[in-house]
Design an enzyme around this catalytic site. Structure first.
Site, mmCIF file in Angstrom:
data_model
loop_
_atom_site.group_PDB
_atom_site.id
_atom_site.type_symbol
_atom_site.label_atom_id
_atom_site.label_comp_id
_atom_site.label_asym_id
_atom_site.label_seq_id
_atom_site.Cartn_x
_atom_site.Cartn_y
_atom_site.Cartn_z
ATOM 1 N NE ARG A 37 14.870 8.231 -32.725
ATOM 2 C CZ ARG A 37 13.722 8.872 -31.979
ATOM 3 N NH1 ARG A 37 13.538 8.911 -30.877
ATOM 4 N NH2 ARG A 37 12.472 9.189 -32.508
ATOM 5 N N GLY A 38 15.930 11.783 -32.763
ATOM 6 C CA GLY A 38 14.991 12.827 -32.257
ATOM 7 C C GLY A 38 15.424 14.009 -32.572
ATOM 8 C CB ALA A 39 14.319 17.209 -34.496
ATOM 9 C CD GLN A 86 12.017 5.640 -36.247
ATOM 10 O OE1 GLN A 86 11.197 5.080 -36.922
ATOM 11 N NE2 GLN A 86 12.945 6.279 -36.771
ATOM 12 C CG ASP A 95 12.466 15.294 -37.610
ATOM 13 O OD1 ASP A 95 13.468 15.061 -36.989
ATOM 14 O OD2 ASP A 95 11.398 14.588 -37.888
ATOM 15 C CE LYS A 145 11.630 8.952 -38.948
ATOM 16 N NZ LYS A 145 13.132 9.160 -39.304
#
Length: 362
Positions: free
Chosen positions: A54-56, A201, A242, A253
């Site tokens: 995950r993470g853009a 996160q 993002d 987020k």
């Protein structure tokens, strides 16, 4: 990216066979460091959907390797594979950017050459992200240096929300890159780490990687940020993103918008770190037009953690039978953003500044 003193990238081709793809299973962190081996595009899609990765920026690079895996198996399946991977997460624009780049690189070459070209293009995307994030770190570092210079001998307190470090990118990170560089330069920094409900996160990932790098930090409840700002305990807020619109609105987020409001009320600078792949020049009004992912109710009603005897368990924390809503992101209007930290420099969050910095996108 440092784990136990060894440098890694968050996604890489497996050195053992030269074609499969390795990623960290982020759903296991911080309790276990487990590298997953992905061998086809369906496994890549599953890893992105379930947030094993995950993470853009990172899901864009991982999806690119998913295309390469597919081209190794069936080079005629380019269009359907890219369409499938592009639908795995709706909010982060980096995913679509990477898929469109892969399509442009592969669409007009013979199918027999697509596999090799796909691996080369995926590697180029990964290298670009790592270099971009390092440049973001260099361009954000002066913000921390200026605070330290104004107050010799005093610690610089930063606050971040969610995870925007090397676990969210191929390497370095976005919001955390300037912090790593400041720490490595000997500046006394301390990071307030929002827990970032509902997936935590911050508590699980940001705290893990800051600890691995030796950066002093403290995990706080999401709602503590305003209190800390009121009492002068936050010098600077840096978050990742993002998607950033052509007008400077920022999707990040859920809970980021509230931090921006608290920062504005208390005169705390609120900076957003982003790579070029996060810009979406097709969108003007972020609140109206950025799609916000609605994730599982279970992320809100349940918590997973390690028990005193070392077992990893999931428990329900919400009242039985109570439903939950789970919008995964919110949008911070450009008017609340002090500025953007990009790989090309720092700019105001305005349409004119973004267009001037990225004329090829305008």
């Amino acid at each position: 990216m440092r784990i136990d003193g060894t440098w890694h990238r968050s996604v890489r081709v497996d050195e053992a066979d030269g074609w499969s793809v390795r990623i960290l299973d982020q759903t296991r962190l911080p309790w276990q460091v487990e590298w997953l081996r992905l061998t086809d595009e369906d496994q890549v899609a599953h890893a992105i959907r379930t947030m094993q990765t995950r993470g853009a920026p990172l899901i864009g690079a991982t999806a690119a390797y998913g295309v390469a895996l597919a081209m190794r198996r069936d080079p005629s399946a380019l269009e359907p594979v890219c369409a499938m991977l592009a639908e795995t997460r709706p909010t982060a624009i980096n995913l679509r950017w990477a898929i469109e780049r892969m399509l442009a690189a592969l669409r007009n070459i013979p199918t027999a050459d697509r596999a090799a070209a796909a691996y080369a293009e995926a590697a180029a995307i990964a290298d670009d992200d790592a270099a971009t994030c390092e440049a973001i770190g260099r361009n954000g570092l002066p913000l921390i240096e200026e605070i330290a210079a104004r107050r010799p001998g005093q610690r610089v307190n930063l606050l971040t929300h969610c995870n925007a470090g090397w676990l969210a990118t191929v390497d370095w990170g976005t919001a955390l890159a300037p912090i790593y560089m400041a720490h490595d330069a000997g500046i006394d920094v301390h990071v307030w780490v929002d827990e970032t409900r509902p997936r935590n996160q911050g508590a699980a990932l940001t705290a893990f990687e800051l600890g691995a790098h030796g950066v002093p930090h403290t995990v706080v409840a999401d709602n503590a940020g305003g209190h800390l700002m009121q009492h002068g305990e936050v010098d600077l807020v840096i978050v990742g993103t993002d998607r950033v619109t052509r007008t400077g609105d920022v999707a990040n987020k859920i809970g980021t918008y509230l931090k921006a409001l608290a920062a504005r009320d208390n005169g705390v600078p609120f900076w957003v770190a982003l790579p070029h792949s996060t810009l979406d020049m097709r969108v003007r009004d972020g609140v109206r037009d950025i799609p916000i992912e609605e994730r599982s109710q279970a992320e809100v009603t349940d918590l997973t953690g390690r028990t005193a005897d070392g077992r990893i368990e999931t428990i329900r924390v919400a009242a039985a039978g109570s439903p939950a809503a789970n919008p995964a992101f919110d949008v911070t209007p450009a008017r609340l953003v002090t500025g953007l930290i990009t790989e090309r420099g720092r700019i105001p969050a305005t349409e004119a500044a973004i267009a001037a910095m990225y004329p090829e996108k305008a």
